[in-house]
Structure formats: C-alpha cells, structure tokens
Design a protein around this motif. Structure first.
Motif, PDB file in Angstrom:
ATOM      1  N   GLY A 246       1.156  -1.365   0.092  1.00  0.00           N
ATOM      2  CA  GLY A 246       0.007   0.061  -0.249  1.00  0.00           C
ATOM      3  C   GLY A 246       1.037   1.275  -0.213  1.00  0.00           C
ATOM      4  O   GLY A 246       0.239   2.523   0.176  1.00  0.00           O
ATOM      5  N   GLN A 391      -6.552   7.226   1.173  1.00  0.00           N
ATOM      6  CA  GLN A 391      -7.240   5.799   0.603  1.00  0.00           C
ATOM      7  C   GLN A 391      -8.647   5.209   0.316  1.00  0.00           C
ATOM      8  O   GLN A 391      -9.067   4.508  -0.611  1.00  0.00           O
ATOM      9  CB  GLN A 391      -6.730   4.710   1.566  1.00  0.00           C
ATOM     10  CG  GLN A 391      -5.201   4.282   1.922  1.00  0.00           C
ATOM     11  CD  GLN A 391      -4.818   3.875   0.619  1.00  0.00           C
ATOM     12  OE1 GLN A 391      -5.191   2.839   0.035  1.00  0.00           O
ATOM     13  NE2 GLN A 391      -3.660   4.035  -0.020  1.00  0.00           N
ATOM     14  N   PHE A 395      -8.606   3.522  -3.305  1.00  0.00           N
ATOM     15  CA  PHE A 395      -8.716   2.112  -3.488  1.00  0.00           C
ATOM     16  C   PHE A 395      -9.750   1.953  -4.633  1.00  0.00           C
ATOM     17  O   PHE A 395      -9.860   0.664  -4.560  1.00  0.00           O
ATOM     18  CB  PHE A 395      -9.157   1.403  -1.732  1.00  0.00           C
ATOM     19  CG  PHE A 395     -10.646   1.571  -1.498  1.00  0.00           C
ATOM     20  CD1 PHE A 395     -11.347   0.053  -2.081  1.00  0.00           C
ATOM     21  CD2 PHE A 395     -11.002   2.081  -0.690  1.00  0.00           C
ATOM     22  CE1 PHE A 395     -12.206  -0.091  -1.645  1.00  0.00           C
ATOM     23  CE2 PHE A 395     -12.331   2.665   0.031  1.00  0.00           C
ATOM     24  CZ  PHE A 395     -13.598   1.138  -0.939  1.00  0.00           C
ATOM     25  N   PHE A 409      -2.485  -1.242   4.828  1.00  0.00           N
ATOM     26  CA  PHE A 409      -1.219  -0.010   4.209  1.00  0.00           C
ATOM     27  C   PHE A 409      -1.288   0.825   5.304  1.00  0.00           C
ATOM     28  O   PHE A 409      -1.085   1.613   5.334  1.00  0.00           O
ATOM     29  CB  PHE A 409      -2.598   0.911   3.135  1.00  0.00           C
ATOM     30  CG  PHE A 409      -3.698   0.911   3.561  1.00  0.00           C
ATOM     31  CD1 PHE A 409      -4.088   2.317   3.914  1.00  0.00           C
ATOM     32  CD2 PHE A 409      -5.118   0.236   4.096  1.00  0.00           C
ATOM     33  CE1 PHE A 409      -5.313   2.969   4.676  1.00  0.00           C
ATOM     34  CE2 PHE A 409      -6.543   0.981   4.053  1.00  0.00           C
ATOM     35  CZ  PHE A 409      -6.675   2.249   4.561  1.00  0.00           C
ATOM     36  N   GLN A 476      -2.704  -8.276   1.023  1.00  0.00           N
ATOM     37  CA  GLN A 476      -2.895  -8.392  -0.452  1.00  0.00           C
ATOM     38  C   GLN A 476      -4.177  -8.420  -1.068  1.00  0.00           C
ATOM     39  O   GLN A 476      -4.163 -10.053  -0.638  1.00  0.00           O
ATOM     40  CB  GLN A 476      -2.114  -7.378  -1.638  1.00  0.00           C
ATOM     41  CG  GLN A 476      -3.036  -7.215  -2.785  1.00  0.00           C
ATOM     42  CD  GLN A 476      -1.830  -7.037  -3.932  1.00  0.00           C
ATOM     43  OE1 GLN A 476      -1.382  -6.106  -4.561  1.00  0.00           O
ATOM     44  NE2 GLN A 476      -1.206  -8.040  -4.231  1.00  0.00           N
TER      45      GLN A 476
END
Length: 654
Positions: A246, A391, A395, A409, A476
């Motif tokens: 991230g 984020q 994202f 992240f 992830q």
C-alpha cells in the motif's frame, strides 16, 4: 450545492472541459466541428455585451452558455491535434528522418530505448530501440540524430487479459516504435537547447551523481524514483512489494514529494524575510525553482497538480489567503486538461486528484473524532487521518484498474511516510557536501560520510519495512476488479455513508443503502453472466502459451506435446514434431483444429497427408518465415488459418 459551486468557480469551468474531452474521445466525428463550436461560444459571449441594461438579468445565461461552448471546444481542437500527431502517415519505412532526443536513454537487455521527436514530414514522438553501442549509450537529451526510419505503429498482443499498451502510448503522445541498427543512424552534431531538454540533462547528471553515494540495487533504484521520478532501475519485485504494502504512491512523485521539495526551497530563500518586497521576491523565487524541479522530473500529472496548487498557495500567501481548497484543486485539473486532455484517462492523474479531493473532504471530519494536546499522539493521529482519507478515495480506482487492495496500508504508511520525509531531507546535505568534497577538507569528508551512512541505512530500513509488509498474511486482496459502473456506485456509497455519519440526516443514509443495493445487483448480474471458460492460445512472443482462460485468469492444464486436447465438442490436436517418417494413413484423419507449435520446419505435405484440419492455429513460438510459408500453403488448399502473432490470441469456448 449552489453555495459550494459559487466558492469553486474553476469547478464550473472544469465541467464543460471534461464534457468536451469525453465527447471528443467517444465521438471522433465531432472533432472537425471544434472551430464552429468555438465560434458559437464566442458569438454568444460577444452578444451578451450588447444586451440592454434592463434585460441583462433576463439574459444572464447567455454569457455562461457561450463560455461553456467555448471551453467545450478547446479540448476538441487539442484532441484533433493529438490524434494527428500520433498517426504514422506516410508509413515509416524507407526514409531518413531527423529526431531530437527528448529524455535520458534507457538501457534495455538488447537495445537502447530513446524517445525522440521527429521534424519531418511532421512532428511525431517515437520510441527508437537503437542497437547497443558506445555511441548509443552516450546520447543525451537534446542531441539531434538522423536515422533510417523503420518505425511501425504500436499494437497489442491481442490477448484477452492484455494491458492496452497501444492506447497507453497514444495517450502519452507517441506515434510508433522501431528497431534501428547501428549502421542506420548517427548524430548530426547539432543540439537543441530548451528548458525541458536542459532540465532532463540536469536530471541525468543528478542521477549519475547518486552513483557516488555507495548505493546499490534496490536502494539506488529507490532513491532515483523517490527524488526524480526515474523508475527505470526499479525491479518488478520491488514495485510489487510497494503495491502489496500500500505504499506504491511513494514511488510516484506526488504532493508528498513536491511538498517536501517546496519546504526545502522555501527554507533556502528564507533570508529574504517574511514581509515587504523581500517576501514577494522570496515567493516568486520559490515558484520559479519549484517549476524548474517539475520540468526536471518529467511533468507527470501528479507533480504538475501539486506544483499548481503550491503556486496558488504561494500567490495566496502574498495576499494573505489560503491557497489549498477545492477551487485550487479544480484549477490544477483545469490547467492540466486544457494543455493535455488525454491526461484525464491517465491512471496517475485520476489517483492524484482523487486522493487530494478525498483528503480535503474526509480529513477535516476524521480529525474531529479525536483531539489531544500531546504532540506525538497528535502527529500520529494526523498522519493516520491523512492516510485513511487518501485511501478512501483511491481504493475504488485501484480496484477498477488493478483489482487489488492492500489490507495493511494504514500500518505501513504510518512507518514509511515519515521515513520518506527524512530520506528526502537528508539528500540535500549529502548533495551539498558531495559537491564540496573537491575542496578535500577533512570536516567536509567526515560530514559527507556521516550523511551517506544515514541515507543508506534509512533507505535499507524503509525497504525492509516494505518487504516485511508484503510478506504478512493477507497483505493484499487480489482478483477483485470492478466495472466502471461499480466504481461510480462504490464512490457514491463512500461519500454518502460519510455524509450520514457526520450529519445524521436520513437522506444520505437512504442514498447509500440504495447505491449498495444496486452495487449488489451488479455483482449478481456479473456472476450470472460470467463467460464460459475458454481454451486460449496466447500470443507470448517466442514461446508456446496455451491455457484455459476463466474469470480473467490463466489456468494451465497439463498438455503433453503431440497430443489431443480434451474438448466436449471439438477435436483439437497439438503438434510440435517436424516430421512423421513412421506414420501412414489411407485417409487423412479429420480435425476441427490443428495447433502447430515450437518448430520451424514443419513438412506441411506430410501433415496434410495424415490430417484434414478445418483450421490451423500457429502459436507464437513459430518463427515468422515458417509461419508465412504455412499460411501460404493453407490459403492454397482453402484451409482456415489463425496466426496468433499476427492476429492475436485464439480462443474457443468450452
């Protein structure tokens, strides 16, 4: 809503600009009408100036409509020019061209990649792959070369899971590429001198200077990417580690990096003072130095966005106003898209502006949730809020473009972002003492060695954190790519839920739940309409690549050489032998599909004596001259043929 739009006048200008870009890309036929639309807009604005005073309020919309038409036409003209500059007309073979080297040549395994701009018959940006020689390695930005054109347009491999490389290079403004042997090019001895070229030369010297820092491998590649946005030396493993953790934004120059550079430049000019004419001179020198850095690092959309906002911030300081706002963000987008409309489709542009918009929207709200006077706790909370805010907006775009999302992240960024700031700050004394080493003073040598040790250990620490973060279980989420409609719905849901949580009004809650319901419908529809698995012969240059393609992934079954491939309806045979001396058949065996692989010397007469295929598929492991001979034979016999190297991947549903 009107109050918000009233405070962001550039947002009103941005809307017709984006509408013009999307329309021009979706309907190319309208590009030829750009001048007519501009004239209509100009006429409306001019006509509004002659309206009697008593009727001005009644016809107040006329000037606004004219401005919208005029702004709408601007990207149409730019797109038309861009389209013409990325088309190779006439075909590029057989003529000599002059080209100017635009940036630092890149050493590839078998060639030297050089970006050039030609001067005839029209200005085109090309990627030339020069044969590896000392002369090719010695090219610098601004050098003029003459070369025998062997350029072709960019094209994709034609695989179902391929990245659209041709469109990507077209958006970058490149028309084509080609390999140029050493005997077909040479330097003319002339040089072009311009601000971008000189900035690239300075960038090259700075990168060479970094080699004296005793940094190797990933450490050297990281510092080049971090400070100058030069990613050529980054390995695939290192880039994947940053993506999975991230922290990929660290490798892409953005507001974080430009903000630190701005702070250092401002500090260097601080002796001009904080008031009076000295302060005015200081702000303008900071702006000039900042844009010099922007030219040096290649003017990527995220860097230009940060530079425009910091420029507005500096101008705002002169008038004692705040330069960071939605309006300054809209202004940055407006100026970038005016000069480069294709940036709208650039992933870096989308993520950069989405991240900053999210910070402006979410960060003030998150900061209200916790207040403290402890400096350490306050710094940690502020960093957490900024990271989380960015984020929240980014994202959905990451899922749309890549189908992945880093789960840890927030922890990784809490450690990496402060280190990034320290590393960039430590570069400056290292550069200063490195330049002063020629004086051969013991004190300077000691200070240089000290800062070199600090820089090296900080970079190693950061890389270790990134690699450890990548190795954490469930670091992830992958294979979760969403559609464009799902992207819009997910963004609406995030902003509606946030609005409800901080306003406690029912309307945002109703909107968010409705959007969530539609989002679930799209998932259900996607699962119901999921395409059937396909047997696919992929176009992978120089190798045989046969797999079952399903859910946008390749699944490799065990397929022996010279064997039948199971299929419920078709008879499919894979052959990789060159001859069949011991095989005879009274009548050719009928086949639906015959796949030829690996060999260059297939005896087609013997093959057709044994088999009677309805179609022959040539995979990408067969050399071009052999494929041409087989194709000629098939055309003569009236047999269908699919060459994956020329026509793209061959797919067949199960």
């Amino acid at each position: 809503m009107n109050a918000v739009i009233g405070k962001t006048p550039f947002f009103r200008l941005l809307l017709p600009l984006i509408a013009g870009i999307i329309t021009g890309m979706a309907f190319p036929g309208i590009l030829s009408a750009s001048l007519l639309i501009a004239l209509i807009g100009s006429s409306c604005m001019l006509l509004s100036c002659f309206i009697p005073h008593n009727d001005q309020y009644k016809f107040r919309w006329l000037f606004g409509a004219g401005a919208c038409f005029f702004i709408f036409s601007l990207p149409l003209y730019q797109i038309r020019q861009h389209t013409e500059s990325t088309q190779l007309t006439p075909p590029g073979y057989g003529q000599y061209d002059l080209g100017i080297v635009l940036d630092i040549p890149q050493v590839k395994p078998r060639s030297i990649a050089v970006n050039v701009k030609t001067s005839s018959p029209g200005e085109k940006k090309l990627v030339l792959y020069l044969e590896q020689t000392d002369e090719a390695r010695g090219l610098n930005p601004g050098d003029e070369i003459i070369f025998l054109s062997r350029v072709e347009p960019f094209r994709n491999f034609g695989n179902p899971d391929d990245f659209d490389y041709a469109r990507y290079m077209k958006n970058k403004g490149f028309a084509g590429s080609g390999y140029i042997p050493a005997v077909d090019w040479q330097k003319t001895g002339r040089e072009m001198k311009s601000i971008p070229v000189m900035a690239q030369r300075l960038r090259g010297k700075a990168l060479d200077f970094y080699r004296s820092f005793d940094l190797e491998g990933d450490a050297y590649a990281f510092i080049c990417a971090l400070t100058f946005g030069y990613k050529v030396h980054l390995s695939n493993d290192l880039q994947e580690a940053f993506r999975a953790s991230g922290t990929a934004h660290v490798l892409a120059l953005s507001g974080l990096h430009v903000g630190i550079i701005y702070a250092v430049i401002s500090l260097l000019f601080s002796f001009f003072g904080k008031s009076g004419y000295g302060f005015i001179i200081r702000q303008w020198l900071v702006i000039i130095a900042l844009w010099g850095f922007v030219f040096m690092v290649g003017m990527s959309p995220s860097v230009v966005r940060a530079a425009i906002m910091l420029t507005l911030f500096s101008i705002g300081n002169l008038h004692h106003r705040n330069g960071f706002s939605y309006n300054s963000l809209a202004a940055a987008a407006f100026f970038i898209l005016i000069f480069r409309p294709s940036s709208l489709f650039d992933v870096g542009f989308q993520m950069s502006f989405s991240a900053v918009f999210s910070i402006l929207y979410f960060n003030p709200k998150l900061l209200q949730l916790y207040r403290t006077r402890n400096r350490a706790a306050k710094y940690t909370w502020n960093l957490f809020c900024i990271t989380t805010s960015a984020q929240l907006g980014v994202f959905p775009l990451v899922l749309y473009h890549f189908g992945t999302f880093p789960t840890w992240f927030f922890i990784t960024n809490m450690l990496v972002v402060p280190l990034v700031g320290i590393i960039i700050y430590a570069v400056f004394p290292l550069i200063i003492f490195g330049l002063l080493r020629s004086l051969q003073w013991d004190l300077i040598t000691v200070l240089y060695t000290f800062f070199e040790w600090i820089e090296k250990n900080l970079i190693e620490l950061l890389l270790r954190i990134v690699y450890i973060s990548e190795s954490i279980p469930l670091a992830q989420i992958s294979d979760k790519k969403i559609s464009f409609l799902q992207l819009i719905l997910l963004l609406l849901f995030i902003y509606a839920v946030t609005r409800f949580l901080f306003s406690r009004r029912p309307r945002p809650l109703i909107i968010s739940l409705t959007v969530l319901l539609f989002f679930q419908f799209t998932i259900t529809y996607k699962n119901i309409t999921c395409p059937a698995p396909q047997l696919t012969v992929f176009n992978s240059p120089g190798q045989s690549d046969i797999a079952v393609f399903h859910n946008n992934k390749r699944h490799y079954p065990n397929i022996p050489e010279n064997s039948f491939i199971p299929h419920p309806e078709k008879s499919i045979l894979l052959i990789s032998e060159t001859n069949f001396p011991a095989h005879y058949a009274g009548k050719p065996f009928p086949l639906d599909i015959l796949i030829l692989s690996r060999q260059a010397s297939f005896d087609t007469d013997k093959i057709f004596a044994l088999f009677s295929p309805a179609m022959i598929v040539l995979d990408s492991s067969i050399p071009r001259y052999a494929a041409a001979g087989i194709e000629k034979k098939c055309v003569t016999l009236g047999i269908g043929i699919h060459d994956v190297t020329k026509n793209g991947a061959f797919s067949l549903n199960f």
